[in-house]
Design an enzyme around this catalytic site. Structure first.
Site, PDB file in Angstrom:
ATOM      1  N   GLU A 194      43.242  53.847  44.242  1.00 29.51           N
ATOM      2  CA  GLU A 194      42.646  52.886  45.181  1.00 29.51           C
ATOM      3  C   GLU A 194      42.777  53.343  46.630  1.00 29.51           C
ATOM      4  O   GLU A 194      41.851  53.180  47.432  1.00 29.51           O
ATOM      5  CB  GLU A 194      43.274  51.499  45.003  1.00 29.51           C
ATOM      6  CG  GLU A 194      42.824  50.782  43.727  1.00 29.51           C
ATOM      7  CD  GLU A 194      43.477  51.298  42.455  1.00 29.51           C
ATOM      8  OE1 GLU A 194      44.479  52.038  42.561  1.00 29.51           O
ATOM      9  OE2 GLU A 194      43.004  50.974  41.359  1.00 29.51           O
ATOM     10  N   HIS A 243      45.610  40.602  37.038  1.00 30.15           N
ATOM     11  CA  HIS A 243      44.163  40.447  36.877  1.00 30.15           C
ATOM     12  C   HIS A 243      43.665  39.078  37.332  1.00 30.15           C
ATOM     13  O   HIS A 243      42.542  38.713  37.062  1.00 30.15           O
ATOM     14  CB  HIS A 243      43.756  40.645  35.408  1.00 30.15           C
ATOM     15  CG  HIS A 243      43.937  42.038  34.906  1.00 30.15           C
ATOM     16  ND1 HIS A 243      45.173  42.599  34.727  1.00 30.15           N
ATOM     17  CD2 HIS A 243      43.034  42.999  34.557  1.00 30.15           C
ATOM     18  CE1 HIS A 243      45.042  43.835  34.271  1.00 30.15           C
ATOM     19  NE2 HIS A 243      43.753  44.108  34.167  1.00 30.15           N
TER      20      HIS A 243
END
Lengths: 334, 379
Positions: A60, A129
C-alpha cells in the site's frame, strides 16, 4: 437515467474519468484482470490497457508513494486501497507526503491523487475488513475526505474527486455497493464539499454519512409513527464539513443527533457537536447526541450488530434529544 | 548549469556486466590520487577534459566550503540546525554531474552537492534549516524535488516518476538518493519491488556513509548494501564513493541502462560521514576515532587534488581561480542566508489546499481577526 448499483456507478465514473483525461491512471491490487475484489474496476483494464489500469505489487505504501511520483510527472492517479484496514501501511505516505507536499512546496507541486477506500462494517467479514478510519484523514490538513451514500453521488463524486487538484480520500460504503439507484450520467452535481438534506423535518436534525445515511432515512421514516419529524443530512464531505448546512438545520430543529460507524472517541461526531454547540447554542433545546461505533476494536462478525449503529440506537438518541423516555432514563412506567 | 559532462555515447564505451559484481568497490583513483586501470569503467570517463576535471574539483571545493559556512552559521545562531555533507562530496558531485537537465532527482536532506549541481541557490538550501519555509525551492525549475525528511519516502516518488517517464515515452531518468539507514525502511524495499516489476528507469543511489545518526551500518545489514538489490532483480554496483571518477562512471553506466530500457540500477557509493549527523549530534559518544582517521586519509577532494597535481593541472592560476570561486560563493551565500526574511504570519494558511477549503477559510478569517485584535490593541 439508468438504474445501477453503487459499485457500478463508481465504475462508470472511473470509466468517464479515464475517457476524459489521458493522464488519469488507476492503480491497486487486483484491479486489473479481476476488476477489484468488489469488481468496481471491472472491464477497465481491457478497455484502457495495463499502462492505465495497473495491477500493482501488494504494497500500500508503494502504491501511494509511486502515485506521488506520477503526480510530479503530471499524472492523476486513482489508487484503490483494497480494504479500510489495509490503509495503515500507506499512512506515512498519505499524511506526511500526499497531504503536505502542496504546502511544503508553497504551491509548486500539486498532488491530485484520489484514494478509493471501501470502508465500514456490517458485511460479516473478518478483522481489518470493516473499519471506519475516516477521522485520521479528516484530521490531517491538506487532505479532502468524501463519502457518497447513493449511486448518483458515487458517480458524480468520484469524477469530482479525480478532477480536484487536491488529494481526495474517497471512502466507499462497502455494505451499500449493491444498493441500486437512478444515475443520470449527465447530471450537474452538487459541489463536492456540500452536504445534502436528504429528508426535511422539523424536530430533530439527524446527521449521517456514507453507509449510515440509508439507516438514518429508515429511522426518520419510523419516527413518523410517533409523530416525530426528523431532518436527515447526508454530509457527503468529511473534510471540509459543510457546517453552514448543519447550522441552518439545527437552528430550525433545535436538536441534533450525529451518527457514524467509527468509534466515538476522537471521531467526527465530537467535532460536529462542538461546532453545533458553538454556532447554535441559543437554538439548542437539548445537548447534541452521538450514536457511533463503540470504543473497541471492530468486533467479530457475530457481534458487529452491537457495534454498527442501527435504527433502534438512532431512535433512542432521538428520544434523548426529544426529552422522551430512553435507555438512559429507563422506563418510567415500570 | 554546466553542460558537457552528462553525455557519454554508447559506441565509445565498454559494456559493463552489472550482473557480476564483487564486494570490492569500483575505484579509478586511489586515495593517493593514482589513476588505476579498469577495463570495464575506464571508457566511461575517458571523455573528461582537463577543464572537466578541474570543474569537478571546483564543484567539490565550493560545496565543502558552503557546507562549512552553513555549519558556522548554525553555530552563530543563524540556522536552527544543519546536516553537514562533509566527506560525501565525490559521491554527490560525481553522480549529479552525470545527469541531464531533464532527469529528475529525489533526495534526502544531506544532498547539498546534488542540489548545487542541479542549480539550487545556496541560500535556498538553508531556508528549511533557518526555519523560514518547509522547503527551499520550486522542484520544477531545477528538476529536483525538495528533500524528504522522512527517511526513504522519496525512493517511491522517484520510482513513480520513472513510471510516468515510461508512459510518456521519454528517455529521462529518475534518481533516488538515500543513505544506508534508509535501506532498512519498507518504502525503499517497496520502491525496488515496483521498479523491478515495471522495469522503471530509476537509479537507486545509496550513499553508504557508514552511519545512521549513531548506528553503524552493521545494524542495518550484515552484508554489503549492494547485495540487497539483486534479490529484487535489480543489478547493483558498489563504488568507491570518495572517488569522483568512479562514481561518475558508475552513474553513467546506470543512466545508460535506464535510458535504453534496461530498468533500474542500484549504486552503493561507499563513503564516510566525516561530520556529525547534524549540528545537534555528538559523535564523540559513539564514533570510533581510528576509523575516522582511516577515512580522513581517503578524502575525496584531496584525492582528486593529488591526481590533478600529477597531471600538472593545478597551476597557481588554477588554484587561485578555484579559491576565488569558493570565496565568492561563501560570501554571497552568507549574505543571502542572513537576508532571508521571516515569513508573514498569515502565509501559514497558504497552499494547504490547491482549491478553497471552507473549514480552513473560516479559521483563516478568525485568526486574521485575532491578530488584528491583539496587534491593534483595540476592543
Amino acid at each position: 437515467m439508468t438504474q445501477m448499483t453503487l459499485s457500478k456507478a463508481i465504475g462508470a465514473g472511473l470509466r468517464r474519468a479515464l475517457q476524459d483525461d489521458d493522464h488519469v491512471l488507476l492503480m491497486g491490487e487486483d484491479i486489473g484482470e479481476l476488476g477489484g475484489v468488489f469488481r468496481v474496476t471491472d472491464g477497465l483494464k481491457h478497455e484502457f490497457g495495463p499502462e492505465r489500469v495497473i495491477d500493482t505489487p501488494l504494497a500500500e505504501s508503494g502504491i501511494v508513494g509511486t502515485a506521488i511520483g506520477l503526480a510530479f510527472r503530471g499524472y492523476r492517479a486513482v489508487c484503490e486501497i483494497q480494504f479500510d484496514g489495509f490503509i495503515y501501511p500507506a499512512f506515512d505516505q498519505i499524511v506526511a507526503q500526499v497531504a503536505k507536499l502542496h504546502a511544503r512546496t508553497r504551491g509548486a507541486v500539486t498532488v491530485p491523487l484520489t484514494l478509493r477506500v471501501p470502508y465500514g462494517g456490517a458485511i460479516g467479514s473478518v478483522e481489518h475488513h470493516s473499519e471506519s478510519p475516516e477521522a485520521y484523514f479528516a484530521h490531517t490538513a491538506g487532505l479532502r475526505v468524501v463519502t457518497p451514500s447513493t449511486p448518483q453521488d458515487a458517480y458524480s463524486m468520484i469524477r469530482m474527486a479525480i478532477a480536484s487538484n487536491d488529494p481526495v480520500i474517497y471512502f466507499e460504503p462497502k455494505r451499500r455497493y449493491w444498493s441500486k439507484g437512478e444515475v443520470d450520467l449527465e447530471a450537474v452535481p452538487l459541489p463536492l464539499d456540500k452536504a445534502r438534506i436528504v429528508r426535511e423535518g422539523t424536530d430533530v436534525t439527524l446527521i449521517a454519512y456514507g453507509p449510515l445515511v440509508a439507516t438514518a432515512l429508515d429511522a426518520a421514516e419510523a419516527a413518523t409513527d410517533e409523530g416525530i419529524s426528523i431532518e436527515v443530512i447526508d454530509l457527503r464531505s468529511l473534510s471540509p464539513i459543510d457546517f453552514d448546512t448543519i447550522e441552518d438545520s439545527v437552528n430550525k430543529t433545535g436538536r441534533v443527533v450525529i451518527v457514524h460507524e467509527a468509534a466515538q472517541f476522537g471521531g467526527l461526531g465530537g467535532e460536529i457537536a462542538a461546532v453545533v454547540t458553538d454556532r447554535c447554542f441559543y437554538s439548542l433545546e437539548a445537548p447534541p447526541q452521538r450514536v457511533t461505533g463503540l470504543n473497541v476494536p471492530y468486533p467479530p462478525a457475530k457481534l458487529e450488530d452491537h457495534f454498527v449503529p442501527d435504527l433502534d440506537r438512532m431512535l433512542d438518541a432521538v428520544d434523548r434529544v426529544m426529552g422522551r423516555e430512553n435507555s438512559l432514563t429507563g422506563w418510567s412506567a415500570r | 548549469m554546466r553542460t558537457g559532462l552528462s553525455e557519454k555515447t554508447q559506441s565509445t564505451v565498454s559494456a559493463v556486466d552489472v550482473s557480476s559484481r564483487t564486494d570490492e568497490p569500483v575505484q579509478l583513483l586511489t586515495p593517493e590520487g593514482v589513476r588505476t586501470e579498469s577495463v570495464e569503467y575506464d571508457s566511461w570517463v575517458e571523455d573528461l577534459s582537463d577543464d572537466d576535471l578541474l570543474g569537478l574539483y571546483q564543484d567539490m571545493v565550493v560545496v565543502r566550503r558552503f557546507d562549512n559556512e552553513a555549519t558556522a552559521l548554525q553555530r552563530q545562531g543563524q540556522l536552527g540546525l544543519w546536516p553537514p555533507s562533509l566527506g560525501q562530496e565525490a559521491a554527490q558531485i560525481g553522480s549529479a554531474r552525470a545527469l541531464r537537465k531533464e532527469d529528475f532527482v529525489f533526495t534526502s536532506y544531506r544532498e547539498h552537492g546534488v542540489a548545487y549541481v542541479r542549480g539550487v541557490r545556496l541560500e535556498d538550501m538553508t531556508r528549511v534549516w533557518r526555519g523560514t519555509a518547509n522547503s527551499g525551492w520550486d522542484p520544477f525549475t531545477v528538476n529536483m524535488a525538495t528533500p524528504a525528511v522522512i527517511i526513504g519516502a522519496q525512493t517511491l516518488h522517484a520510482t513513480g516518476y520513472a513510471m510516468g517517464v515510461q508512459r510518456d515515452g521519454a528517455d529521462s531518468v529518475a534518481v533516488a538518493y538515500f543513505g544506508d539507514g534508509a535501506t532498512s525502511q519498507g518504502d525503499v524495499n517497496e520502491a525496488m519491488i515496483f521498479a523491478a516489476s515495471f522495469k522503471a528507469p530509476v537509479i537507486f543511489f545509496c550513499q553508504n556513509n557508514q552511519w545512521a545518526i549513531s548506528e553503524p551500518v552493521g545494524v542495518q545489514t550484515v552484508r554489503p548494501i549492494a547485495d540487497r538489490a539483486p534479490g529484487f532483480g535489480i543489478p547493483s554496483i558498489r563504488v568507491d564513493g570518495n572517488d569522483v571518477l568512479a562514481v561518475m562512471a558508475a552513474m553513467r553506466v546506470a543512466l545508460e541502462r535506464a535510458r535504453t530500457g534496461g530498468g533500474a540500477t542500484f549504486i552503493e557509493a561507499v563513503t564516510y560521514r566525516m561530520g556529525p549527523h547534524t549540528t545537534s549530534d555528538d559523535p564523540s559518544r559513539y564514533e570510533d576515532l581510528t576509523e575516522r582517521e582511516e577515512w580522513a586519509a581517503k578524502d575525496p577532494i584531496q584525492r582528486l587534488e593529488r591526481y590533478l597535481d600529477q597531471l600538472g593541472l593545478l597551476t597557481d592560476e588554477a588554484r587561485a581561480s578555484v579559491k576565488a570561486a569558493e570565496d565568492d560563493a561563501a560570501k554571497r551565500f552568507r549574505a543571502a542566508c542572513i537576508a532571508l526574511e521571516d515569513p508573514e504570519p498569515m502565509t501559514i494558511f497558504d497552499n494547504v489546499y490547491a482549491e478553497p477549503h471552507s473549514g480552513l477559510e473560516r479559521q483563516k478569517r478568525e485568526y486574521a481577526a485575532y491578530l488584528s485584535y491583539v496587534e491593534g490593541g483595540t476592543r
